[in-house]
Design a protein around this motif. Structure first.
Motif, PDB file in Angstrom:
ATOM      1  N   THR A  59     -18.669 -53.473 -55.867  1.00 45.26           N
ATOM      2  CA  THR A  59     -18.967 -54.221 -57.094  1.00 45.26           C
ATOM      3  C   THR A  59     -19.283 -53.294 -58.266  1.00 45.26           C
ATOM      4  OG1 THR A  59     -21.321 -54.430 -56.579  1.00 45.26           O
ATOM      5  CG2 THR A  59     -19.859 -56.158 -55.755  1.00 45.26           C
ATOM      6  N   ARG A  60     -19.318 -51.996 -58.001  1.00 42.50           N
ATOM      7  CA  ARG A  60     -19.510 -51.062 -59.119  1.00 42.50           C
ATOM      8  C   ARG A  60     -18.173 -50.707 -59.756  1.00 42.50           C
ATOM      9  NH1 ARG A  60     -24.002 -47.364 -56.232  1.00 42.50           N
ATOM     10  NH2 ARG A  60     -22.220 -46.788 -54.972  1.00 42.50           N
ATOM     11  N   GLY A  61     -17.109 -51.182 -59.135  1.00 39.00           N
ATOM     12  CA  GLY A  61     -15.777 -51.000 -59.721  1.00 39.00           C
ATOM     13  C   GLY A  61     -15.219 -52.343 -60.145  1.00 39.00           C
ATOM     14  N   SER A  62     -14.057 -52.684 -59.587  1.00 33.84           N
ATOM     15  CA  SER A  62     -13.351 -53.877 -60.080  1.00 33.84           C
ATOM     16  C   SER A  62     -13.743 -55.164 -59.354  1.00 33.84           C
ATOM     17  CB  SER A  62     -11.848 -53.655 -59.936  1.00 33.84           C
ATOM     18  OG  SER A  62     -11.520 -53.432 -58.574  1.00 33.84           O
ATOM     19  N   PHE A  63     -14.654 -55.089 -58.403  1.00 28.64           N
ATOM     20  CA  PHE A  63     -14.995 -56.277 -57.615  1.00 28.64           C
ATOM     21  C   PHE A  63     -16.165 -57.034 -58.242  1.00 28.64           C
ATOM     22  CE2 PHE A  63     -12.830 -55.567 -53.406  1.00 28.64           C
ATOM     23  CZ  PHE A  63     -12.185 -54.385 -53.750  1.00 28.64           C
ATOM     24  N   GLN A  64     -16.096 -58.348 -58.208  1.00 27.11           N
ATOM     25  CA  GLN A  64     -17.233 -59.162 -58.618  1.00 27.11           C
ATOM     26  C   GLN A  64     -18.150 -59.352 -57.415  1.00 27.11           C
ATOM     27  OE1 GLN A  64     -15.012 -62.889 -59.545  1.00 27.11           O
ATOM     28  NE2 GLN A  64     -16.333 -63.854 -58.009  1.00 27.11           N
ATOM     29  N   THR A  65     -19.415 -59.596 -57.698  1.00 32.49           N
ATOM     30  CA  THR A  65     -20.366 -59.845 -56.614  1.00 32.49           C
ATOM     31  C   THR A  65     -20.314 -61.316 -56.230  1.00 32.49           C
ATOM     32  OG1 THR A  65     -21.816 -58.162 -57.531  1.00 32.49           O
ATOM     33  CG2 THR A  65     -22.770 -59.642 -55.898  1.00 32.49           C
ATOM     34  N   GLY A  66     -20.006 -61.591 -54.974  1.00 35.32           N
ATOM     35  CA  GLY A  66     -20.080 -62.947 -54.441  1.00 35.32           C
ATOM     36  C   GLY A  66     -19.169 -63.947 -55.132  1.00 35.32           C
ATOM     37  N   LEU A  67     -19.313 -65.191 -54.702  1.00 36.76           N
ATOM     38  CA  LEU A  67     -18.591 -66.315 -55.310  1.00 36.76           C
ATOM     39  C   LEU A  67     -19.591 -67.449 -55.472  1.00 36.76           C
ATOM     40  CD1 LEU A  67     -15.793 -67.512 -56.141  1.00 36.76           C
ATOM     41  CD2 LEU A  67     -15.675 -68.458 -53.821  1.00 36.76           C
ATOM     42  N   PHE A  68     -19.682 -67.983 -56.684  1.00 38.60           N
ATOM     43  CA  PHE A  68     -20.734 -68.956 -56.979  1.00 38.60           C
ATOM     44  C   PHE A  68     -20.177 -70.234 -57.583  1.00 38.60           C
ATOM     45  CE2 PHE A  68     -22.796 -64.911 -56.695  1.00 38.60           C
ATOM     46  CZ  PHE A  68     -23.994 -65.197 -56.080  1.00 38.60           C
ATOM     47  N   PHE A  69     -20.869 -71.312 -57.261  1.00 39.41           N
ATOM     48  CA  PHE A  69     -20.615 -72.595 -57.906  1.00 39.41           C
ATOM     49  C   PHE A  69     -21.981 -73.168 -58.277  1.00 39.41           C
ATOM     50  CE2 PHE A  69     -20.463 -77.257 -57.409  1.00 39.41           C
ATOM     51  CZ  PHE A  69     -19.630 -77.537 -58.489  1.00 39.41           C
ATOM     52  N   GLU A  70     -22.175 -73.400 -59.542  1.00 38.55           N
ATOM     53  CA  GLU A  70     -23.462 -73.900 -60.043  1.00 38.55           C
ATOM     54  C   GLU A  70     -24.628 -73.103 -59.473  1.00 38.55           C
ATOM     55  OE1 GLU A  70     -23.616 -78.083 -59.377  1.00 38.55           O
ATOM     56  OE2 GLU A  70     -22.110 -78.521 -60.922  1.00 38.55           O
ATOM     57  N   GLU A  71     -24.537 -71.812 -59.586  1.00 46.06           N
ATOM     58  CA  GLU A  71     -25.585 -70.882 -59.166  1.00 46.06           C
ATOM     59  C   GLU A  71     -25.898 -70.956 -57.676  1.00 46.06           C
ATOM     60  OE1 GLU A  71     -28.952 -70.907 -61.770  1.00 46.06           O
ATOM     61  OE2 GLU A  71     -27.764 -70.024 -63.380  1.00 46.06           O
ATOM     62  N   ARG A  72     -24.966 -71.472 -56.916  1.00 49.50           N
ATOM     63  CA  ARG A  72     -25.085 -71.460 -55.457  1.00 49.50           C
ATOM     64  C   ARG A  72     -23.953 -70.618 -54.906  1.00 49.50           C
ATOM     65  NH1 ARG A  72     -27.525 -76.218 -53.038  1.00 49.50           N
ATOM     66  NH2 ARG A  72     -28.655 -77.376 -54.619  1.00 49.50           N
TER      67      ARG A  72
END
Lengths: 451, 297
Positions: A59-72
């Motif tokens: 996640t320090r490169g091109s990756f996003q952290t996790g996958l979220f829907f409405e902060e879940r």
């Protein structure tokens, strides 16, 4: 509650790290020593990695952290569901390549000339003159059925909001309950799909003709445009669509496009041939002239009708409509790359939510199979374009060269090819339908790229 | 916990006074590792111009054109562009990363910030961290200066056992642990010697460059290089790609021509790789297929 969660995701690259755990990314105490699974193209086969740390570091490169829907955190029931989510973000994201998303290859679609004709009065379905017995309006059915099967599965998919009620709380998760669509036996639909493929070819060809570079355009742009034209010609020839192109709605679309070439601006395309007599100022611009001009452009002013047939357009077009096959040498090269050069007109771009001017059939194919709900309405024209593109991709053999007057072999060959194309499309369609909240995420990558 | 003196630590691994055959080979192997890391040929004392370890960054071919035509961006910069899929996560999600990145920044120059670090890896002849992408961008030798910050491990190990228990949430202890992992470009050879020989079984064989390459960057285990500046195509000397990916690409092409037809995902992947290669060619950047991590040049 344990489920499969995404630790890190690079949707455009199709790369992800997922792990089976509780929804812990919002917490302060994550067990990153757990095993994780790496997913990536081209095959999307899971590969175990020793810890979640490598995904966290990504996640320090091109990756996003996790996958979220409405902060879940979004969780998946099975690893296969998570893999399918990643695969679909990748494929649907391919719908942004044509617009400078980063890939694309081969230079993308040819640009529209600065003062080129707009397409507001381009003939579209419903306004065309159909030939008697033409069934093009009703065809494309096997492809539309795929979309319907997907939509039907989507109605069964649910999202469950679990854990603490307060948004952003540790342990709060949105569990995506996916459904596997039943595409059944896609069938062939070959008998009725020829006209809809021809109409698709006409739509692409008409858009290319609208992009014909006027006199004085730089050589690189002219060359790029011609490469795109020649690949569409190869696809038309490969599927034996010349006859269908010269009649019905396809002929109307193409004829209108060709009529736009009668101005001085494009006379240079035709050189010093008999055609120039018909392009003189004041000469009548007939439907047949437009169609003949369009086919002349598509075929590269093929010698088969260059001198002997041109003087009698009606005779020449009748000849074509009755089954005279041009049988041009196909230059097929990298066929997927060619699809990225086939432009979509603005109406089709609007249906798919793709950016106008720069989007291609390859973009549509990526989006419509990766995120079928994003293409709305899923018209017969969309189905036809998918079929036309898929046929070109998956039917690698050259068609029979026998003359239509003497054999039905070409029709049988095309029908079998259409069946293979539909089958291939069914294999590219989603293996899982997610709830609408998750399906909406597939529309994000390509749209954001164009923002 | 004091900062690590890597030369001393490497030296301690070698039983200089021992006459055991395996200890003698260990010393010889340390010399071979030092030469390989510094790019000195096994058959001469001269440094090979293109030899030695390099700083590498793996990217997906899907990003190649953007990165090569502009510059490499880190996670913080990409967050600002809001290219994520799904909803925006609460701020707490990135706190862990920020805590570690800020700690790593304290190991760098006085102007270093956690948000402007770019994490690469040290690599010898290989194709880098393939988990992060199929293309391995290789920085020019000059990027690895004597004062370049190196970390003995992936810095996320600071938040894993056994270090995590030792730190127990105390920031001062975390700082000490971080300092113990840190070294500089001038320590590269000693750090690699420590990484390879610390747990190596006694041997009476001399090491090959291939073995050293695998030791420098093995699967998920690597020496991390947090750069304080980004880079673009001008700072690269080549792009490497693994032979496995090249084989997959060729097979997809072959199936496109002769069937059975590839999937759309496979075609897209191949198309993007070709586009990346085209872009690299326009920039006169060579692409090298890594078929062996041994001494290939």
């Amino acid at each position: 509650m344990g489920a499969w969660f995404i630790d890190a995701l690079d949707s455009r690259a199709g790369l992800a790290f997922v792990s089976h755990r509780s929804a812990d990314l919002l917490g302060s105490d994550q067990d990153i020593d757990n095993n994780a699974v790496h997913i990536g193209p081209p095959h999307f086969r899971p590969e175990t990695v020793a810890s979640r740390a490598i995904g966290m570091a990504a996640t320090r490169g091109s990756f996003q952290t996790g996958l979220f829907f409405e902060e879940r955190e979004v969780g998946f029931d099975t690893l296969e569901d998570a893999i399918e989510f990643v695969r679909r973000t990748y494929v649907s994201g391919g719908g942004g390549d044509g617009a400078g998303g980063g890939g694309g290859g081969g230079g993308g679609v040819p640009p529209r000339p600065p003062d080129g004709p707009d397409d507001e009065d381009r003939p579209r379905p419903g306004r065309e003159k159909s030939a008697p017995g033409e069934t093009g309006r009703e065809s494309g059915r096997p492809v539309i059925a795929l979309r319907e099967a997907f939509a039907s599965a989507g109605e069964e998919a649910r999202i469950e909001l679990l854990g603490p009620a307060a948004a952003g709380s540790e342990g709060a998760m949105a569990l995506a309950r996916a459904q596997a669509p039943d595409y059944g036996d896609p069938g062939d639909g070959g008998e009725e799909s020829g006209p809809i493929m021809a109409e698709a070819a006409a739509l692409v060809a008409a858009e290319l003709i609208a992009r014909a570079p006027p006199h004085g355009t730089d050589a690189a742009t002219v060359s790029h445009w011609w490469n795109a034209v020649s690949s569409v010609r190869a696809a038309i020839d490969h599927a034996d669509l010349w006859t269908a192109l010269a009649s019905g709605s396809a002929g109307t679309i193409l004829g209108e496009a060709g009529k736009r070439l009668t101005g001085k601006r494009y006379a240079w395309l035709f050189g010093d041939h008999a055609i120039n007599r018909r392009l003189r100022p004041g000469a009548p611009v007939t439907d047949d002239l437009g169609l003949a001009l369009a086919i002349a452009v598509l075929t590269g002013w093929n010698t088969r009708f260059r001198y002997d047939l041109w003087d009698d357009l009606a005779y020449w077009l009748d000849h074509l409509r009755q089954g005279y096959r041009l049988a041009l040498a196909a230059h097929r090269r990298d066929r997927f790359e060619q699809l990225a050069k086939w432009p979509l007109d603005s109406q089709l771009c609007g249906i798919a939510g793709l950016p106008a001017e720069v989007s291609s059939v390859a973009d549509l194919l990526s989006l419509a199979t990766g995120a079928p709900h994003a293409v709305e309405p899923f018209t017969p024209q969309v189905a036809g374009l998918l079929l036309f593109g898929a046929f070109y991709l998956v039917v690698e053999e050259e068609g029979p060269l026998s003359h239509r007057y003497y054999s039905t072999l070409p029709e049988a060959w095309r029908s079998a090819g259409i069946a293979r194309a539909v089958k291939w499309l069914s294999q590219q369609f989603p293996k899982r339908a997610f709830p609408p909240e998750i399906e909406a995420m597939f529309e994000q990558p390509q749209r954001r790229l164009h923002a | 916990m004091a900062p690590t003196n890597w030369a001393d630590r490497a030296d301690q691994l070698l039983q200089r006074s021992s006459t055991l055959e395996s200890d003698l080979y260990r010393s010889s192997n340390a010399g071979i590792i030092r030469k390989a890391v510094c790019g000195i040929g096994l058959d001469s004392d001269r440094k090979h111009l293109s030899g030695g370890v390099r700083i590498v960054f793996n990217i997906s071919s899907a990003h190649a054109r953007k990165i090569l035509s502009r510059r490499y961006r880190n996670g913080y910069e990409l967050e600002e562009k809001d290219v994520r899929v799904g909803g925006k996560p609460p701020a707490a999600v990135s706190n862990r990363r920020r805590r570690i990145d800020n700690m790593v920044a304290t190991l760098g120059s006085s102007t270093a910030k956690g948000e402007t670090l770019y994490y690469g890896a040290l690599e010898l002849n290989g194709a880098g961290m393939r988990y992060y992408g199929d293309l391995c961008l290789v920085l020019r030798e000059a990027a690895l200066g004597p004062s370049t910050l190196l970390l003995y491990r992936n810095s996320y190990d600071l938040d894993r056992e056994p270090i995590r228990s030792r730190v127990n949430g105390v920031e001062a202890k975390l700082r000490l642990e971080a300092r113990a992992l840190a070294g500089h470009g001038s320590d590269a050879a000693d750090m690699v010697i420590c990484k390879i020989l610390t747990d190596a079984a006694p041997t009476t064989r001399l090491m090959t460059t291939g073995l050293i390459s695998e030791g420098v960057l093995a699967d998920e285990d690597y020496l991390e290089v947090p750069l304080e500046q980004s880079f673009g195509a001008a700072e690269l000397c080549e792009i490497r790609t693994a032979s496995g990916d090249v084989a997959a690409e060729a097979r997809i092409g072959s199936r496109l021509e002769q069937g059975p037809p590839p999937t759309l995902a496979e075609l897209l992947w191949r198309n993007r790789r070709r586009d990346a290669e085209r872009c690299a060619s326009d920039l006169d950047l060579p692409i090298r297929i890594v078929s062996s991590q041994g001494r290939t040049r």
